[in-house]
Motif scaffolding. Structure first.
Motif, short mmCIF file in Angstrom:
data_model
loop_
_atom_site.label_atom_id
_atom_site.label_comp_id
_atom_site.label_asym_id
_atom_site.label_seq_id
_atom_site.Cartn_x
_atom_site.Cartn_y
_atom_site.Cartn_z
N UNK A 82 0.82 -1.29 -0.11
CA UNK A 82 0.12 0.13 0.13
C UNK A 82 1.07 1.23 -0.01
N UNK A 83 0.33 2.31 -0.41
CA UNK A 83 1.09 3.79 -0.29
C UNK A 83 0.49 4.49 0.80
N UNK A 84 0.87 5.76 1.24
CA UNK A 84 0.78 6.60 2.25
C UNK A 84 -0.66 7.05 2.18
N UNK A 85 -1.22 6.86 1.06
CA UNK A 85 -2.75 7.57 1.12
C UNK A 85 -3.62 6.44 1.66
N UNK A 86 -3.23 5.18 1.83
CA UNK A 86 -4.09 4.07 2.60
C UNK A 86 -3.71 3.89 4.06
N UNK A 87 -2.87 4.82 4.60
CA UNK A 87 -2.69 4.80 6.05
C UNK A 87 -3.84 4.42 6.93
N UNK A 88 -5.01 4.94 6.44
CA UNK A 88 -6.18 4.63 7.29
C UNK A 88 -6.48 2.98 7.32
N UNK A 89 -6.05 2.47 6.59
CA UNK A 89 -6.36 0.91 6.59
C UNK A 89 -5.74 0.14 7.67
N UNK A 90 -4.64 0.74 8.11
CA UNK A 90 -3.81 0.37 9.44
C UNK A 90 -4.62 0.66 10.83
N UNK A 91 -5.64 1.51 10.60
CA UNK A 91 -6.23 1.76 12.04
C UNK A 91 -7.36 0.78 12.45
N UNK A 92 -7.20 0.32 13.80
CA UNK A 92 -7.95 -0.78 14.31
C UNK A 92 -9.60 0.12 14.57
N UNK A 93 -10.34 -0.97 15.02
CA UNK A 93 -11.61 -0.31 14.99
C UNK A 93 -11.85 0.68 16.26
N UNK A 94 -10.89 0.28 17.25
CA UNK A 94 -11.18 1.40 18.59
C UNK A 94 -10.69 2.51 18.20
N UNK A 95 -9.31 2.56 17.50
CA UNK A 95 -8.79 4.02 17.17
C UNK A 95 -9.69 4.65 16.16
N UNK A 96 -10.19 3.83 15.12
CA UNK A 96 -11.19 4.65 14.21
C UNK A 96 -12.19 5.47 14.81
N UNK A 97 -12.85 4.54 15.83
CA UNK A 97 -14.11 5.22 16.50
C UNK A 97 -13.75 6.44 17.27
N UNK A 98 -12.67 6.29 17.93
CA UNK A 98 -12.22 7.81 18.69
C UNK A 98 -11.84 8.74 17.82
N UNK A 99 -11.25 8.49 16.60
CA UNK A 99 -10.86 9.70 15.65
C UNK A 99 -12.13 10.10 15.22
N UNK A 100 -13.01 9.19 14.74
CA UNK A 100 -14.46 9.97 14.07
C UNK A 100 -15.06 10.47 15.15
N UNK A 101 -15.07 10.03 16.40
CA UNK A 101 -15.93 10.73 17.50
C UNK A 101 -15.41 11.97 17.61
N UNK A 102 -14.24 12.40 17.50
CA UNK A 102 -13.66 13.56 17.63
C UNK A 102 -14.08 14.66 16.39
N UNK A 103 -14.42 13.96 15.27
CA UNK A 103 -14.78 14.84 14.25
C UNK A 103 -16.33 15.10 14.10
N UNK A 104 -17.10 14.23 14.88
CA UNK A 104 -18.71 14.54 14.99
C UNK A 104 -18.91 15.65 15.92
N UNK A 105 -19.72 16.28 15.31
CA UNK A 105 -20.34 17.76 16.03
C UNK A 105 -21.64 17.62 15.92
N UNK A 106 -22.56 18.17 16.94
CA UNK A 106 -23.80 18.03 16.77
C UNK A 106 -24.33 19.38 16.30
N UNK A 107 -25.11 19.40 15.22
CA UNK A 107 -25.41 20.86 14.87
C UNK A 107 -26.36 21.47 15.91
N UNK A 108 -25.92 22.92 15.85
CA UNK A 108 -26.85 23.67 16.91
C UNK A 108 -28.20 23.62 16.56
N UNK A 109 -29.17 23.77 17.23
CA UNK A 109 -30.79 23.89 17.06
C UNK A 109 -30.92 25.25 16.24
N UNK A 110 -31.93 25.32 15.28
CA UNK A 110 -32.24 26.29 14.44
C UNK A 110 -33.62 26.34 14.27
#
Length: 324
Positions: A172-200
């Protein structure tokens, strides 16, 4: 071991004509002979075929010894210490002789011996200066060590190299580095990205938003579960419904609970007063622009030249700048 004058032939300073052996010299000679005997005993065994040994290493005669970084460091330290000891002994001996000879005017030396003695003094001084210059140059060549462990940039580079090797081994090349992430590390990473939208709009007043606001208000409230359970056991109608005969009556509430409620309400009122929402525009401000871009440009012009054109602007607004 025969002694020639005041010097033993096995002494390391035997070539120095002004050196006299003392107990320290005998001790060093005995240690050297003991190490030589031990190395000769080890040399009777079959040595390994390939090894790396420095000729100046103290275990060089051991056929089973292989030098490491520690050996090279000890060799350098030993050489430095030997040169230092020799220079100190020569300086002390020569200094004593110089003092005695200076006082006596070299009575026991002929012309050649005097010249040789002076050359030895200059040689000792040159050796000492050369040693100090070597130490200073070595310190200058060696880079400063990191005081607080490995730097962040170095750690990132090493981590990138490690990930690159793993990707290369898997094709693989460096663009496929995410394939080395485990399920736990991926969940932690994606949880940081998620933001609940403010009520409108009207969503500010729906049940979910109001419940979230209630949880936020009661998060820091202190609850005494023991007192709550006692009050619940003492009053059979702690939770009343519309058919209760005590409906509408006020139950007894402790004073500290009332004070806690009053404090929470005051804190909430203070937070509401200190809250300032950034508004896009102020209604009481005069409109001097036709769009957002023009408004931004006017602010920049006002910031740069406002204090110089204030009088002209006031005259134009009052009408006093117009000709008669």
């Amino acid at each position: 071991m025969e002694k020639q004058g005041n010097v033993y032939p096995d002494c390391i300073n035997a070539s120095n004509p002004y050196h006299d052996c003392v107990d320290y010299c005998l001790k060093k000679i005995a240690e050297a002979k003991q190490k030589l005997a031990e190395s000769e005993e080890l040399s009777t065994k079959d040595p390994p075929e390939e090894r790396t040994v420095h000729p100046d290493c103290i275990n060089a005669s051991n056929p089973y010894h292989e030098c490491s970084e520690f050996c090279f460091k000890r060799i350098a330290d030993a050489k430095h210490q030997i040169q230092k000891d020799i220079s100190e002994e020569d300086d002390s001996a020569n200094g004593q002789h110089v003092q005695d000879d200076a006082e006596a005017g070299y009575p026991h030396l002929n012309e050649k011996q005097k010249k040789l003695f002076e050359l030895r003094l200059k040689l000792n001084e040159a050796r000492k200066a050369n040693q100090m210059a070597m130490v200073a140059e070595k310190k200058k060549m060696e880079g400063p060590s990191e005081s607080r462990g490995i730097s962040k940039q170095k750690w990132l580079e090493e981590r990138k190299k490690k990930i690159g090797k793993l990707l290369d081994s898997n094709g693989l090349d460096m663009s496929k580095a995410y394939m080395l992430d485990t399920q736990e590390s991926a969940e932690v990473k994606y949880k940081k990205w998620e933001k609940e939208p403010a009520p409108y709009g009207w969503d500010v007043f729906n049940q979910k938003t109001l419940y979230n606001a209630y949880k936020k208000r009661t998060k820091n409230m202190e609850i005494d579960m023991e007192a709550y359970n006692k009050a619940k056991e003492a009053d059979p109608e702690f939770y009343r419904d519309a058919s209760s005969l005590q409906y509408g009556k006020v139950s007894k509430v402790p004073e500290e609970n009332i004070d806690r409620m009053v404090k929470e309400l005051k804190d909430r009122e203070a937070n509401r007063k200190s809250f300032s929402r950034r508004r896009k525009f102020h209604e009481e401000k005069d409109i001097d622009s036709i769009n957002d871009r023009n408004e931004h440009f006017n602010k920049k012009i006002e910031r740069a030249f406002g204090k110089y054109t204030l009088e002209i602007k006031n005259n134009l607004e009052r009408g006093t700048a117009l000709p008669d």
